[in-house]
Enzyme design. Structure first.
Site, PDB file in Angstrom:
ATOM      1  N   SER A 118       0.831  -1.196   0.000  1.00 54.76           N
ATOM      2  CA  SER A 118       0.000   0.000   0.000  1.00 54.76           C
ATOM      3  C   SER A 118       0.874   1.258   0.000  1.00 54.76           C
ATOM      4  O   SER A 118       1.698   1.440  -0.898  1.00 54.76           O
ATOM      5  CB  SER A 118      -0.976  -0.045   1.185  1.00 54.76           C
ATOM      6  N   ASP A 172     -10.009  -5.033  -4.072  1.00 56.68           N
ATOM      7  CA  ASP A 172      -9.423  -3.971  -3.243  1.00 56.68           C
ATOM      8  C   ASP A 172     -10.284  -2.715  -3.343  1.00 56.68           C
ATOM      9  O   ASP A 172     -10.429  -2.133  -4.417  1.00 56.68           O
ATOM     10  CB  ASP A 172      -7.994  -3.678  -3.724  1.00 56.68           C
ATOM     11  N   HIS A 203      -7.888  -5.483   0.297  1.00 55.69           N
ATOM     12  CA  HIS A 203      -6.622  -4.763   0.525  1.00 55.69           C
ATOM     13  C   HIS A 203      -5.840  -5.520   1.591  1.00 55.69           C
ATOM     14  O   HIS A 203      -5.852  -5.162   2.772  1.00 55.69           O
ATOM     15  CB  HIS A 203      -6.926  -3.327   0.965  1.00 55.69           C
TER      16      HIS A 203
END
Length: 222
Positions: A118, A172, A203
């Site tokens: 991320s 996600d 995610h």
């Protein structure tokens, strides 16, 4: 402006000859990913040191200014204006310090992988593509480029042919898959050697994905 990063260090059973620097996501810490090492399926006598640094604490605009661990401020959900570039560059300096420390300890740059999830993946791409010594690999999980479909400025020739691994979750809802694919397309168009793979997840990371990562690490660090 850089800052010395606190970190979790996991040493191999044999003297380290390689290193993976793994950067966490927004609001997490190095402790969030440190438990993955045994799940990577590495050989028992591998010689890879793992570093899991903690991002500094700072206010994050999209979270109402709440202070949390963050590599940079996230100003909006707009992909082209999401990352505070000054914050990205400040964290880049701190991550570069970690890489240089490993080089100074005797591990050559081409035995160092810069990895991240991320926000950490954004930083691994940005820092790795601009680092002036060849790295073993750059891993960018569930992330995007800070410039959307635009590569960073001042790219380093040394990492023009470095192996890049990009993974993304098909469900996600934090970083949409198209954002990761946009980064991949930009890298491929510029001649980079990136591998793109998606997984049926949100995610996050999956056990079989971690096994794939372990295989890739052993390949680029052999």
């Amino acid at each position: 402006m850089s800052f010395k990063l606190e970190k979790i260090v996991i040493e191999p059973q044999t003297p380290a000859t390689a290193c993976v620097i793994w950067l966490h996501g927004l609001g997490d810490s190095g402790a969030g990913f440190a438990p993955v090492v045994p799940v990577l399926g590495l050989a028992g006598q591998h010689s890879i040191r793992f570093l899991f640094p903690h991002a500094p604490e700072q206010a994050v605009t999209i979270n109402g200014g709440f202070v949390m661990r963050s590599w940079y401020d996230i100003k909006s959900m707009d992909l082209h204006d999401r990352a505070d570039i000054q914050g990205v560059m400040a964290s880049e300096q701190s991550i570069r310090q970690l890489i240089v420390e490993q080089i100074n300890s005797g591990i050559p740059a081409d035995k160092i992988v810069l990895a991240g999830f991320s926000q950490g993946g954004v930083m691994s791409l940005f820092t790795g593509l601009r680092f002036e010594q060849k790295l073993a690999g750059i891993m960018a999980l569930s992330c995007y480029l800070p410039g959307g479909e635009t590569l960073p400025e001042q790219l380093a020739d040394a990492n023009a042919h470095t192996a890049i691994l990009q993974h993304h979750g098909e469900q996600d809802d934090v970083v949409p898959m198209f954002a990761g694919k946009m980064a991949y397309d930009a890298l491929i168009a510029a001649g980079y050697q990136s591998t793109w793979k998606t997984y049926p997840m949100a995610h996050s990371v999956l056990p079989n994905q971690l096994a794939d990562i372990g295989q890739w690490l052993q390949q680029v660090l052999k």
